[in-house]
Every structure is written in C-alpha cells, then in structure tokens.
Design a protein around this motif. Structure first.
Motif, mmCIF file in Angstrom:
data_model
loop_
_atom_site.group_PDB
_atom_site.id
_atom_site.type_symbol
_atom_site.label_atom_id
_atom_site.label_comp_id
_atom_site.label_asym_id
_atom_site.label_seq_id
_atom_site.Cartn_x
_atom_site.Cartn_y
_atom_site.Cartn_z
ATOM 1 N N LEU A 127 0.734 -1.326 -0.186
ATOM 2 C CA LEU A 127 -0.039 -0.208 0.120
ATOM 3 C C LEU A 127 0.959 1.204 0.050
ATOM 4 N N THR A 128 1.914 1.271 0.923
ATOM 5 C CA THR A 128 2.609 2.714 0.853
ATOM 6 C C THR A 128 3.494 2.605 -0.310
ATOM 7 N N ASN A 129 3.825 1.772 -1.078
ATOM 8 C CA ASN A 129 4.668 1.747 -2.059
ATOM 9 C C ASN A 129 3.910 2.192 -3.443
ATOM 10 N N THR A 130 2.475 1.843 -3.308
ATOM 11 C CA THR A 130 1.599 2.193 -4.529
ATOM 12 C C THR A 130 0.658 3.419 -4.545
ATOM 13 N N THR A 131 0.396 3.895 -3.284
ATOM 14 C CA THR A 131 -0.550 4.552 -3.035
ATOM 15 C C THR A 131 -0.370 6.077 -3.504
ATOM 16 N N SER A 132 -1.131 6.944 -3.926
ATOM 17 C CA SER A 132 -0.862 8.247 -4.210
ATOM 18 C C SER A 132 -1.577 9.170 -3.279
ATOM 19 N N ASP A 133 -2.068 8.609 -2.144
ATOM 20 C CA ASP A 133 -2.814 9.261 -1.086
ATOM 21 C C ASP A 133 -1.877 10.075 -0.180
ATOM 22 N N LYS A 134 -1.826 11.193 -0.114
ATOM 23 C CA LYS A 134 -1.160 12.285 0.435
ATOM 24 C C LYS A 134 -1.076 11.992 1.874
ATOM 25 N N ASP A 135 -2.267 11.684 2.370
ATOM 26 C CA ASP A 135 -2.085 11.377 3.851
ATOM 27 C C ASP A 135 -1.198 10.210 4.320
ATOM 28 N N ILE A 136 -1.324 9.291 3.507
ATOM 29 C CA ILE A 136 -0.596 8.024 3.710
ATOM 30 C C ILE A 136 0.776 8.422 3.420
ATOM 31 N N LEU A 137 1.178 8.968 2.394
ATOM 32 C CA LEU A 137 2.437 9.106 1.839
ATOM 33 C C LEU A 137 3.194 10.067 3.033
ATOM 34 N N SER A 138 2.448 11.002 3.608
ATOM 35 C CA SER A 138 3.129 12.032 4.673
ATOM 36 C C SER A 138 3.770 11.164 5.689
ATOM 37 N N TYR A 139 3.146 9.980 5.975
ATOM 38 C CA TYR A 139 3.692 9.225 7.098
ATOM 39 C C TYR A 139 4.248 7.735 6.534
ATOM 40 N N LYS A 140 4.605 7.877 5.092
ATOM 41 C CA LYS A 140 5.278 6.661 4.543
ATOM 42 C C LYS A 140 6.368 5.752 5.233
ATOM 43 N N LYS A 141 7.299 6.877 5.729
ATOM 44 C CA LYS A 141 8.572 6.177 6.416
ATOM 45 C C LYS A 141 8.262 5.829 7.741
ATOM 46 N N ALA A 142 7.303 6.139 8.384
ATOM 47 C CA ALA A 142 7.060 5.714 9.826
ATOM 48 C C ALA A 142 6.178 4.554 9.572
ATOM 49 N N ILE A 143 5.205 4.419 8.557
ATOM 50 C CA ILE A 143 4.486 3.323 8.536
ATOM 51 C C ILE A 143 5.236 2.259 8.237
ATOM 52 N N GLN A 144 6.226 2.411 7.251
ATOM 53 C CA GLN A 144 7.024 1.191 6.732
ATOM 54 C C GLN A 144 8.038 0.794 7.865
ATOM 55 N N PHE A 145 8.465 1.695 8.760
ATOM 56 C CA PHE A 145 9.252 1.247 9.712
ATOM 57 C C PHE A 145 8.358 0.261 10.857
ATOM 58 N N TYR A 146 7.381 0.581 11.296
ATOM 59 C CA TYR A 146 6.241 0.153 12.090
ATOM 60 C C TYR A 146 5.901 -1.320 11.439
ATOM 61 N N ALA A 147 5.766 -1.315 10.132
ATOM 62 C CA ALA A 147 5.252 -2.471 9.604
ATOM 63 C C ALA A 147 6.235 -3.709 9.630
ATOM 64 N N GLN A 148 7.608 -3.192 9.777
ATOM 65 C CA GLN A 148 8.537 -4.303 9.815
ATOM 66 C C GLN A 148 8.452 -5.267 11.125
ATOM 67 N N ASP A 149 8.014 -4.632 12.105
ATOM 68 C CA ASP A 149 7.693 -5.575 13.293
ATOM 69 C C ASP A 149 6.424 -4.911 14.161
ATOM 70 N N LEU A 150 5.281 -5.504 13.763
ATOM 71 C CA LEU A 150 3.990 -4.922 14.089
ATOM 72 C C LEU A 150 3.645 -5.192 15.584
ATOM 73 N N ASP A 151 4.405 -6.039 16.140
ATOM 74 C CA ASP A 151 4.444 -6.148 17.606
ATOM 75 C C ASP A 151 5.246 -5.358 18.424
ATOM 76 N N ALA A 152 6.251 -4.807 17.941
ATOM 77 C CA ALA A 152 7.091 -3.916 18.771
ATOM 78 C C ALA A 152 6.443 -2.590 19.594
ATOM 79 N N THR A 153 7.081 -2.429 20.679
ATOM 80 C CA THR A 153 6.741 -1.299 21.717
ATOM 81 C C THR A 153 7.869 -0.632 21.987
ATOM 82 N N PHE A 154 7.607 0.525 22.271
ATOM 83 C CA PHE A 154 8.658 1.309 22.306
ATOM 84 C C PHE A 154 8.676 1.980 23.965
ATOM 85 N N HIS A 155 9.619 2.068 24.745
ATOM 86 C CA HIS A 155 9.454 2.588 26.118
ATOM 87 C C HIS A 155 10.635 3.451 26.329
#
Length: 155
Positions: A127-155
């Motif tokens: 989705l993040t690599n193919t969308t033209s949705d500007k709202d998604i694209l504005s968070y593309k880097k963060a979305i792709q980072f979090y998608a790598q480990d969906l169970d990760a939490t940060f404290h």
C-alpha cells in the motif's frame, strides 16, 4: 470471437464455444485458458483448474500467462488448496516481480495459511509503495518502519 464473449461477460457461450474448439484442438494453450476463464467466471472453479493447468503447461503469451497465474492461484486458494496457490504465486512472482495483482493474491493466500502477520506486513508495504494518497505518503517512512515489526513497542 471467444475472447470477445469473455470480455463482454457472455461466459456461458464462451464456455460452450471454447469446449467445442478444444475438441478439434486440445493442445491449444489459448483455448484452454479461455475455457478456464469461462468456467471460473461461471462459478465452476473445480472444472476451471485443469484448463488453467494445461494452458500454463502448453505456454501462453505473457499477458495471458499473468492472468492464468492469477486465475489458477486464486482458484486453488478458494477451493481449499492454499499450499498449491502459494507455490504457484511464488513461481509467478519470480517471473513477474512487479505485478502487484499477483502480490495481492499471494498476500490473501498467506492469510489463508495462517500467516496473518506476514500478510498484513506485506499489504501495508505494498500500500505505501503504490498509493498516491497524500495522507498516507506523509507518514510513509514511519508506516514502513512500524510494519517491519507490528508487535514492537517502545518505552
């Protein structure tokens, strides 16, 4: 003629004509593909499978081959053979790595095999690599980072 019938949604006539033509020319890859397509579109998935398989074995043009991979893989998946679908989609994606429709069907198959997390990760990345949705694209880097480990939490 048969292709026009299929494209216009006259699947029953296309099925009948393809079956008749196959009696005279059973080793024609295109006719096997058309028969598979017609059966599939009519909800006769089990009957479509051998036609898809034979069409792919006989050899199709690149365009029809992509469509046959999608049709056969999807049919395997919905008829209870997701393992066969996975193997087919892996092969298809080696031949057509940029085909996003193949990727989507492969993702659905992973879900059916209980690989929900991997399927969701792949879907998010696609989705993040193919969308033209500007709202998604504005968070593309963060979305792709979090998608790598969906169970990760940060404290």
């Amino acid at each position: 003629m048969i292709l026009n019938l299929l494209q216009n949604g006259d699947y029953e006539t296309a099925r009948a004509k393809s079956l008749t033509a196959l009696q005279e020319n059973p080793e024609n890859a295109e006719l096997n593909y058309f028969a598979a397509w017609a059966h599939d579109a009519l909800g006769k998935e089990d009957a479509a499978i051998p036609f898809y398989e034979k069409a792919l074995t006989l050899g199709l043009t690149e365009t029809y081959k992509k469509e046959a991979y999608i049709g056969l893989g999807s049919t395997y998946r919905i008829t209870g053979s997701p393992e066969k679908a996975t193997l087919l989609f892996q092969k298809a994606l080696q031949e057509f790595p940029e085909n996003n429709a193949l990727r989507i069907f492969s993702i659905m198959t992973k879900y059916n095999l209980g690989q929900e997390k991997e399927a969701l990760q792949e879907a998010i990345l696609l989705l993040t690599n193919t969308t033209s949705d500007k709202d998604i694209l504005s968070y593309k880097k963060a979305i792709q980072f979090y998608a790598q480990d969906l169970d990760a939490t940060f404290h």
